[in-house]
Design an enzyme around this catalytic site. Structure first.
Site, PDB file in Angstrom:
ATOM      1  N   GLY A   1       0.613  -1.285  -0.119  1.00  0.00           N
ATOM      2  CA  GLY A   1      -0.220  -0.118  -0.037  1.00  0.00           C
ATOM      3  C   GLY A   1       0.781   1.240   0.098  1.00  0.00           C
ATOM      4  CG  HIS A   2      -1.300   4.877   0.244  1.00  0.00           C
ATOM      5  ND1 HIS A   2      -2.332   5.852   0.114  1.00  0.00           N
ATOM      6  CD2 HIS A   2      -1.802   4.156   1.311  1.00  0.00           C
ATOM      7  CE1 HIS A   2      -3.107   5.608   0.847  1.00  0.00           C
ATOM      8  NE2 HIS A   2      -2.754   4.715   1.689  1.00  0.00           N
TER       9      HIS A   2
END
Lengths: 334, 334, 334
Positions: C241-242
């Site tokens: 994920g970011h």
């Protein structure tokens, strides 16, 4: 866009010069005069006021006493994070980009493409497709026959859409996603022992404002429809099985799977790696914790209630069970 | 195909006019005269008899008393769902489609493509590949050197196959699947602490009648072979590690993973999001419930027995444990 | 490469003729004179000595008494598997392949491609990209604007990289992977109930010697950076994920997911289907068993300690809990 107009669009109160031109949102470090930044935590306020940005979004309570003398315009909003997100949206829509069809894009018969739509290199658009105003079909996307895209859609790149799927307006689909693929349905033949494929000839319908993550897969209906409701957001590698029905504003985190004919009502929140079996119903506003599992045909009810574990139960119950078990194991050890 | 011939092909008994021409299967609502529909639940029988379809597949017991006077031909079968699936298959095979190689497809040296195979736009077919009779290589598929496809295969679109993989006949691969990729094998170098890639130079062999879901991945063998047995069906985003051996008619639901060198014997059923560690053996006909996990080197034995949980145990045992735990937690609370 | 040089490169002791030319690694059965094979288990030694290979890597202790009279050169190393992996690496690097840009590759403005880089068919390289020496951009890869690839990278095929991502040297990315996609971030608008997309305008930085599996996805930072540390290896369908930060030599098995802003320090090992929630920190050298789950903001500490279950706990504790529960359930049954 003038800062004054932006303030109005995002519902913020303007302090300072509203005539400056804002073109983008930015994080603090690289911001330039045409950018707006935001501060969610007062510790970063000074940094924001000193950075290159044209304007700063902040909370009223974080506003410094000398705000008026600082010279940097500010947009005051109770929820700076939301205001920043709204600003990004408003500025994105303000951009007008000319339409084009890249010479290497293959457009089959009877396709309608809006004049201001953008079709990138090596896209393949099957016969009878429709691409709405301002929509973007990125490089390497493949659309089967009869696919329809509404307005302002963005198929970022290398998205595959099987024949007959219908997407609403402002649908964003990230790279590698596959929409409208065959569901997983087979009838076992008792004579030969082999599995005969059950026809997967239904449709996929995706409503407005849906966002679909990279490498996600959504199967079309076997005979009927798979539906992804308006405003629903699916993270990377989410899988949605055939004939599933997702309501409005459902949010599903990465790597979760929804099996065939499951129903997720509006405002359901699903964590990552959750497994939802076939014919399950998750009622409005229920929350499924990460990695939880919902067995076949179960109904989960409880707006705002978090469920966890496999099979999923209310989180308080699950945590109590974990605590009891841990205590027993410790006792045993002593 | 005449209805009479279709009846014979699917093993159904014909009532009514067998001379009508059937071309497709359909769901009830949109059916036309050239379609056959089916009824699995007597509640839908009336609707089916009144719809536009040319014929209806139904159970003997659901046959109305006045069947002969209705005028709509019927195909009677003990398992209408299976008969319908068989009908779809028979009608699909009856279609003869002319072969072609799209002008944008890139065909490298020494490739053999059957005259009636179809190679779509922007496909890339590496040297020494073979594409068998009536096989379809969809848009954007990429085949490395020396890949062989048997007859009647369907690579729907944007499938990537690494060099040297061999697919049998009637193999269907959905969009975004990656076949024959490098396995995940590294040797840690104690001097530098870094991981050195272990060569992944084996092969992938997929037998006849296999179906592989969208965005699934199957690694080739490290040195030896990965094998997917005849008739096996893999759902979307299933992962199969290097040197895994899947027997005949194995069924694996979405997002499950099979690690390196695991063996799944024939007729094993695997639910969604199941994790099977390396060197596990799942013996013939065992059933793994969704989200269950099989630790490394375990052997799971029991035809028709359902296993659940992590580590997976017979479901009766697992449910008993859940019940005991729940009772203890409730007691504690009171 | 002369066998003598290869021995030196991999740190092995040469027995026999070092002048023979070795070009590849191989498994035993298909090996030819230009191949080197290895034996990890003395049971296969005889087979190896009799096969067509030019040389055999083996352990000192497995060396037969008559090694010198056999005639087949041997490379002696304490860890034949590692030596074989090193040999594969050394031989791969020795290959010099001429650079090319396939005529169907689309190269936009202001792109720099090293003369000996290889750009395959239907690749799309956006403006301002840089492709370093000896790097390979496989068929159907799509690079957004401003992507940089270091030296000796291999994007095998159909890899999509969003604008602005930076890859170091010797990065290998398998087919279907998506790098730098938008993170999953939305702000809920309390007025309309809809989710407004939070800007995902940060970057993705991948350091040297990283390998990324087929159909994996890595999101760029929302505002800041997502970082994949040097030497880290991600298996198929891993999701990052970011703003996640992965240290050096992290290994993550297939289908695991790392949520936004999680930190995995160096030498962390993660099994398959593990879920790591947002803002988690896994400290140096901790090991997460397959399917374990780490809830939001947790810190996991313990070099070389295995954690298992959801929520993950030290494996000894988890196994004790399982044992206690199983005993209780059995007692109940009796």
């Amino acid at each position: 866009m003038r800062l004054r107009e932006l303030a109005e669009r995002i519902g913020a109160t303007l302090h300072g010069n509203g005539d400056i031109e804002i073109r983008n949102v930015s994080s603090i470090a690289p911001a330039t005069l045409a950018d707006v930044v935001f501060v969610d935590d007062v510790r970063f306020l000074e940094q924001a006021l000193e950075c290159g940005a044209g304007a700063v979004i902040a909370r009223e309570s974080d506003l410094p006493a000398n705000a008026d003398t600082i010279g940097k315009p500010m947009l005051i909003h109770a929820n700076p994070r939301l205001a920043f997100a709204r600003a990004a949206e408003a500025l994105r829509r303000a951009e007008a980009v000319p339409g084009f069809v890249h010479p290497t894009a293959l457009i089959e018969q009877n396709v309608e493409i809006a004049a201001d739509a953008r079709i990138e290199a090596y896209a393949v658009i099957g016969r009878d497709c429709r691409v709405g105003a301002r929509s973007h079909v990125g490089s390497g996307c493949i659309l089967g026959a009869g696919v329809t895209l509404g307005e302002d859609c963005d198929l970022v790149a290398r998205v595959t859409i099987y024949a007959g799927a219908a997407l609403g307006n402002r649908v964003v689909v990230h790279a590698g996603a596959v929409l409208g693929s065959d569901g997983f349905g087979f009838a076992r033949d008792p004579e030969s022992g082999r599995y005969v494929k059950f026809p997967q000839i239904g449709r996929l319908r995706i409503e407005d404002d849906v966002e679909i993550g990279a490498n996600a897969t959504i199967d079309r209906g076997a005979l009927g429809e798979t539906v992804i409701g308006r405003g629903t957001k699916l993270d990377n590698m989410v899988h949605i099985g055939h004939n599933a029905q997702l309501g409005e504003n459902v949010v599903i985190a990465a790597q979760s799977g929804v099996s065939g004919s499951a129903v997720l009502e509006r405002d359901v929140l699903v964590g990552g790696q959750v497994g939802i079996a076939d014919h399950v119903r998750i009622e409005e506003g229920a929350i499924l914790g990460a990695q939880s599992g919902i067995p076949t045909k179960k109904v989960i009810r409880g707006k705002g209630i978090v469920f966890w574990g496999t099979p999923a139960r209310p989180i308080a119950e699950y945590l109590r069970e974990l605590a009891v078990l841990s205590r027993l194991a410790r006792k045993k050890r002593e």
